[in-house]
Scaffold this active site. Structure first.
Site, PDB file in Angstrom:
ATOM      1  N   THR A   1      -3.852  11.197   3.654  1.00 20.51           N
ATOM      2  CA  THR A   1      -4.129   9.835   3.201  1.00 20.51           C
ATOM      3  C   THR A   1      -5.407   9.872   2.354  1.00 20.51           C
ATOM      4  OG1 THR A   1      -5.640   9.221   4.986  1.00 20.51           O
ATOM      5  CG2 THR A   1      -3.288   8.932   5.431  1.00 20.51           C
TER       6      THR A   1
ATOM      7  N   TYR B   1     -15.002  -2.751   9.867  1.00 20.69           N
ATOM      8  CA  TYR B   1     -13.625  -2.238   9.808  1.00 20.69           C
ATOM      9  C   TYR B   1     -12.919  -2.515  11.142  1.00 20.69           C
ATOM     10  CZ  TYR B   1      -9.609   0.875   9.548  1.00 20.69           C
ATOM     11  OH  TYR B   1      -8.321   1.378   9.577  1.00 20.69           O
TER      12      TYR B   1
ATOM     13  N   ASP C   1      -2.785  -7.046  -6.393  1.00 23.02           N
ATOM     14  CA  ASP C   1      -3.878  -6.879  -5.448  1.00 23.02           C
ATOM     15  C   ASP C   1      -3.640  -7.858  -4.302  1.00 23.02           C
ATOM     16  OD1 ASP C   1      -6.364  -7.040  -4.105  1.00 23.02           O
ATOM     17  OD2 ASP C   1      -7.439  -6.435  -5.926  1.00 23.02           O
TER      18      ASP C   1
ATOM     19  N   GLY D   1       0.825  -1.216   0.000  1.00 27.09           N
ATOM     20  CA  GLY D   1       0.000   0.000   0.000  1.00 27.09           C
ATOM     21  C   GLY D   1       0.847   1.249   0.000  1.00 27.09           C
ATOM     22  N   ALA D   2       1.856   1.272  -0.890  1.00 25.66           N
ATOM     23  CA  ALA D   2       2.787   2.406  -0.915  1.00 25.66           C
ATOM     24  C   ALA D   2       2.394   3.462  -1.940  1.00 25.66           C
ATOM     25  CB  ALA D   2       4.203   1.905  -1.184  1.00 25.66           C
ATOM     26  N   THR D   3       1.230   3.314  -2.565  1.00 25.71           N
ATOM     27  CA  THR D   3       0.840   4.311  -3.577  1.00 25.71           C
ATOM     28  C   THR D   3       0.232   5.561  -2.950  1.00 25.71           C
ATOM     29  OG1 THR D   3      -1.304   3.230  -3.822  1.00 25.71           O
ATOM     30  CG2 THR D   3       0.405   2.624  -5.421  1.00 25.71           C
TER      31      THR D   3
ATOM     32  N   LYS E   1      -9.518  -4.828  12.019  1.00 29.65           N
ATOM     33  CA  LYS E   1      -8.310  -4.337  12.683  1.00 29.65           C
ATOM     34  C   LYS E   1      -8.080  -5.077  14.014  1.00 29.65           C
ATOM     35  CE  LYS E   1      -6.771  -1.613   9.542  1.00 29.65           C
ATOM     36  NZ  LYS E   1      -5.474  -1.835   8.880  1.00 29.65           N
TER      37      LYS E   1
ATOM     38  N   GLY F   1      -0.863   7.744   1.086  1.00 26.35           N
ATOM     39  CA  GLY F   1      -0.992   7.821   2.535  1.00 26.35           C
ATOM     40  C   GLY F   1       0.192   7.322   3.343  1.00 26.35           C
TER      41      GLY F   1
ATOM     42  N   ARG G   1      -1.850  -1.469  -6.092  1.00 26.00           N
ATOM     43  CA  ARG G   1      -2.465  -1.884  -7.360  1.00 26.00           C
ATOM     44  C   ARG G   1      -2.169  -0.900  -8.479  1.00 26.00           C
ATOM     45  NH1 ARG G   1      -8.307  -2.241  -4.836  1.00 26.00           N
ATOM     46  NH2 ARG G   1      -7.327  -0.440  -3.835  1.00 26.00           N
TER      47      ARG G   1
HETATM   48  P1  NDP Z   1      -4.713   5.239   1.791  1.00 25.91           P
HETATM   49  O1  NDP Z   1      -6.041   5.004   1.165  1.00 25.91           O
HETATM   50  O2  NDP Z   1      -4.081   6.563   1.626  1.00 25.91           O
HETATM   51  O3  NDP Z   1      -3.697   4.112   1.357  1.00 25.91           O
HETATM   52  C1  NDP Z   1      -4.081   2.759   1.286  1.00 25.91           C
HETATM   53  C2  NDP Z   1      -3.067   1.975   0.524  1.00 25.91           C
HETATM   54  O4  NDP Z   1      -3.457   0.605   0.515  1.00 25.91           O
HETATM   55  C3  NDP Z   1      -2.953   2.426  -0.912  1.00 25.91           C
HETATM   56  O5  NDP Z   1      -1.604   2.473  -1.285  1.00 25.91           O
HETATM   57  C4  NDP Z   1      -3.668   1.353  -1.681  1.00 25.91           C
HETATM   58  O6  NDP Z   1      -3.046   1.177  -2.955  1.00 25.91           O
HETATM   59  C5  NDP Z   1      -3.413   0.125  -0.815  1.00 25.91           C
HETATM   60  N1  NDP Z   1      -4.424  -0.885  -1.052  1.00 25.91           N
HETATM   61  C6  NDP Z   1      -5.741  -0.830  -0.761  1.00 25.91           C
HETATM   62  N2  NDP Z   1      -6.363  -1.937  -1.170  1.00 25.91           N
HETATM   63  C7  NDP Z   1      -5.403  -2.722  -1.759  1.00 25.91           C
HETATM   64  C8  NDP Z   1      -5.424  -3.984  -2.396  1.00 25.91           C
HETATM   65  N3  NDP Z   1      -6.554  -4.702  -2.519  1.00 25.91           N
HETATM   66  N4  NDP Z   1      -4.273  -4.486  -2.882  1.00 25.91           N
HETATM   67  C9  NDP Z   1      -3.126  -3.775  -2.771  1.00 25.91           C
HETATM   68  N5  NDP Z   1      -3.053  -2.583  -2.165  1.00 25.91           N
HETATM   69  C10 NDP Z   1      -4.186  -2.060  -1.681  1.00 25.91           C
HETATM   70  O7  NDP Z   1      -4.955   4.961   3.356  1.00 25.91           O
HETATM   71  P2  NDP Z   1      -3.971   4.997   4.603  1.00 25.91           P
HETATM   72  O8  NDP Z   1      -2.622   5.342   4.223  1.00 25.91           O
HETATM   73  O9  NDP Z   1      -4.631   5.765   5.658  1.00 25.91           O
HETATM   74  O10 NDP Z   1      -4.069   3.461   5.036  1.00 25.91           O
HETATM   75  C11 NDP Z   1      -2.962   2.648   5.264  1.00 25.91           C
HETATM   76  C12 NDP Z   1      -3.248   1.726   6.433  1.00 25.91           C
HETATM   77  O11 NDP Z   1      -3.405   2.505   7.607  1.00 25.91           O
HETATM   78  C13 NDP Z   1      -4.540   0.925   6.299  1.00 25.91           C
HETATM   79  O12 NDP Z   1      -4.288  -0.388   6.733  1.00 25.91           O
HETATM   80  C14 NDP Z   1      -5.501   1.640   7.232  1.00 25.91           C
HETATM   81  O13 NDP Z   1      -6.486   0.772   7.725  1.00 25.91           O
HETATM   82  C15 NDP Z   1      -4.559   2.098   8.301  1.00 25.91           C
HETATM   83  N6  NDP Z   1      -4.997   3.212   9.133  1.00 25.91           N
HETATM   84  C16 NDP Z   1      -5.355   4.399   8.588  1.00 25.91           C
HETATM   85  C17 NDP Z   1      -5.756   5.450   9.392  1.00 25.91           C
HETATM   86  C18 NDP Z   1      -6.212   6.756   8.847  1.00 25.91           C
HETATM   87  O14 NDP Z   1      -6.872   7.527   9.565  1.00 25.91           O
HETATM   88  N7  NDP Z   1      -5.852   7.132   7.638  1.00 25.91           N
HETATM   89  C19 NDP Z   1      -5.760   5.303  10.847  1.00 25.91           C
HETATM   90  C20 NDP Z   1      -5.364   4.001  11.313  1.00 25.91           C
HETATM   91  C21 NDP Z   1      -4.983   3.009  10.481  1.00 25.91           C
HETATM   92  P3  NDP Z   1      -3.824   0.937  -4.351  1.00 25.91           P
HETATM   93  O15 NDP Z   1      -5.126   1.645  -4.236  1.00 25.91           O
HETATM   94  O16 NDP Z   1      -2.883   1.514  -5.359  1.00 25.91           O
HETATM   95  O17 NDP Z   1      -3.936  -0.514  -4.442  1.00 25.91           O
HETATM   96  C1  8X3 Z   2      -8.588   4.571  10.958  1.00 19.28           C
HETATM   97  C2  8X3 Z   2      -8.962   5.395  12.128  1.00 19.28           C
HETATM   98  O1  8X3 Z   2     -10.888   6.008  13.667  1.00 19.28           O
HETATM   99  O2  8X3 Z   2     -11.325   5.972  11.286  1.00 19.28           O
HETATM  100  O3  8X3 Z   2      -8.272   3.298  11.335  1.00 19.28           O
HETATM  101  O4  8X3 Z   2     -11.053   3.914  12.497  1.00 19.28           O
HETATM  102  S1  8X3 Z   2     -10.621   5.306  12.402  1.00 19.28           S
END
Ligand code: NDP
Ligand code: 8X3
Length: 428
Positions: free
Chosen positions: A362, A326, A233, A182-184, A330, A186, A207
């Site tokens: 993000t 969700y 994916d 998920g490096a694309t 987690k 956030g 993806r």
């Molecule tokens: P983003 O939506 O900014 O990033 C999510 C990343 O996950 C993207 O790079 C996306 O890449 C990748 N991804 C999603 N689905 C798939 C898939 N099926 N296959 C491969 N890659 C996938 O969100 P965040 O950076 O916030 O999320 C990162 C993590 O942090 C998640 O696990 C989220 O639950 C967690 N998190 C986020 C919080 C928030 O408030 N933002 C708080 C707490 C936890 P692509 O779409 O290119 O596949």
């Molecule tokens: C993302 C933070 O509070 O939306 O995990 O669940 S919250």
């Protein structure tokens, strides 16, 4: 450059651009990032390591010159000769006096035929008799036949470059391989950047292939790092396994796995929930994390070395209205972190997790609300949440503790957030 715009995976185009900059346009510094891109795309490229060794040698950066000479030799052992060892400062200096071969003393801008650097004589590769003795004389992959021509220009370029320096960088590329899912976007994107900035070898996955390529290009042009990209994916176990099978051998030993890919979909109460969204969250956040871990952890066990850092959430511990599935995913991640640690600690593998509250910069909220940006912005309204880089730096901290230290969980919020539902929205 047009060829690269048309196809950003075109190794030949990057190589020729680098060669042109280095040897025809007298821009060795600018050529570096393109030679490095060649190596990102094709780590065993037959020339690029050696070219970089020559460029760094010409620029007076002997540490990197040696580093790339050694890599070149690893790819093509014929490049290892006593003369080259000496010229790159690896062998016995005395032997140089008797050499009639490919290297001669570097000529300084003032016309001296030797340069004293820290008490050490400085030797540079040169066109000499017009041949680079060890240069493979065929260029594969249709890369043209410009090598000899390039060699002819090399001496001029070296003389000009002898006094110039690359902008100093605090790092050199490390051997540690970090894979971030998920490096694309956030948190994953910020995490990849923190590791790249610190000289790690980073595998970025997601993806969106095009985005991965752009980010990799941006990182390698900014930092002394090496970046690989894998587009797949995480929900597709075959795709996950194939992606790792396709990795070049020298990228297969992942030292640090950051299981970050994940998402939320919807915020409906359970009786109204969209079951397709449920499937997506369960498949991505739980099964995806498991598939990636299943592909990589056996290599860690085999090497008795590794660190897995899972990105969970405060939602794994706390629940809130509409967070149902969700939160459950987690909670599963948190549970897996703990049980993976029990399974893997005896193999000297650390397992950690980070559990953030709201994180901006993000796409998380936008994805949760299906592209509704106005609704997404409301999540972060009137308070300062964490930023993606805050979480990235925490992950980096966890990963860089001494080997005997394993941080198990970091539970983190922005200062204005007390728990999942208590937020001071009085303004940022
Ligand atoms: P983003 O939506 O900014 O990033 C999510 C990343 O996950 C993207 O790079 C996306 O890449 C990748 N991804 C999603 N689905 C798939 C898939 N099926 N296959 C491969 N890659 C996938 O969100 P965040 O950076 O916030 O999320 C990162 C993590 O942090 C998640 O696990 C989220 O639950 C967690 N998190 C986020 C919080 C928030 O408030 N933002 C708080 C707490 C936890 P692509 O779409 O290119 O596949
Ligand atoms: C993302 C933070 O509070 O939306 O995990 O669940 S919250």
């Amino acid at each position: 450059k047009k060829a690269i715009v048309q196809n950003d995976q075109n190794v030949d185009a990057y190589y020729m651009l680098a060669a042109l900059l280095n040897e025809h346009l007298d821009q060795p510094e600018n050529s570096v990032k393109h030679f490095r891109k060649v190596l990102n795309l094709q780590p065993k490229h037959p020339f690029a390591n050696y070219d970089l060794a020559l460029v760094y040698h010409g620029l007076g950066d002997q540490t990197r010159a040696i580093e790339f000479y050694q890599k070149a030799v690893a790819v093509n052992p014929e490049l290892k000769t006593e003369q080259n060892d000496i010229a790159f400062g690896i062998g016995e200096k005395e032997a140089v006096a008797s050499e009639s071969v490919i290297y001669q003393k570097n000529q300084s801008a003032s016309g001296d035929d030797s340069t004293e650097t820290n008490g050490q004589e400085h030797f540079a590769p040169t066109a000499g008799n017009g041949d680079r003795v060890n240069e493979p004389n065929e260029i594969p992959n249709g890369q043209g036949s410009s090598n000899e021509e390039r060699m002819g220009k090399e001496k001029d370029r070296e003389q000009q470059a002898a006094t110039s320096q690359l902008p100093s960088s605090p790092t050199t590329v490390k051997t540690t391989v970090v894979l971030v899912t998920g490096a694309t976007a956030g948190i994953g994107k910020a995490t990849a950047e923190v590791f790249a900035k610190n000289g790690y070898r980073v595998i970025m996955t997601g993806r969106r292939q095009e985005r991965l390529a752009d980010l990799a290009m941006s990182l390698t042009s900014q930092y002394e790092c090496a970046v690989e990209t894998l587009a797949f994916d995480v929900r597709d176990q075959n795709a996950v396994q194939m992606a790792f099978n396709d990795l070049p051998d020298d990228w297969k030993n992942v030292d640090i796995l950051i299981n970050n890919a994940g998402l939320s979909r919807g915020l409906d109460p359970i009786h109204n929930g969209n079951t397709e969204d449920w499937e997506t969250m369960i498949d991505t956040n739980i099964k995806g994390l498991l598939y990636v871990t299943r592909a990589i952890s056996p290599h860690m066990v085999g090497r008795k070395k590794g660190h897995i850092i899972n990105v969970s959430s405060i939602a794994g511990t706390e629940v809130y209205p509409g967070g149902n599935v969700y939160s459950a995913t987690k909670a599963a991640v948190s549970s897996l972190t703990r049980s993976m640690r029990i399974d893997l600690h005896q193999h000297n593998i650390r397992v950690s997790q980070v559990s953030p509250g709201h994180v901006e910069e993000t796409e998380f909220a936008r994805v949760r609300f299906d592209g509704d940006t106005q609704r997404a912005e409301k999540v972060y309204e009137n308070f300062q949440p964490l930023k993606s880089v805050d979480v990235a730096e925490t992950i980096y901290f966890i990963a860089t503790r001494p080997a005997h230290v394993n941080i198990q969980d970091v539970y983190m919020f922005g200062t204005q957030q007390a728990n999942a539902t208590t937020i001071n929205r009085s303004g940022r």
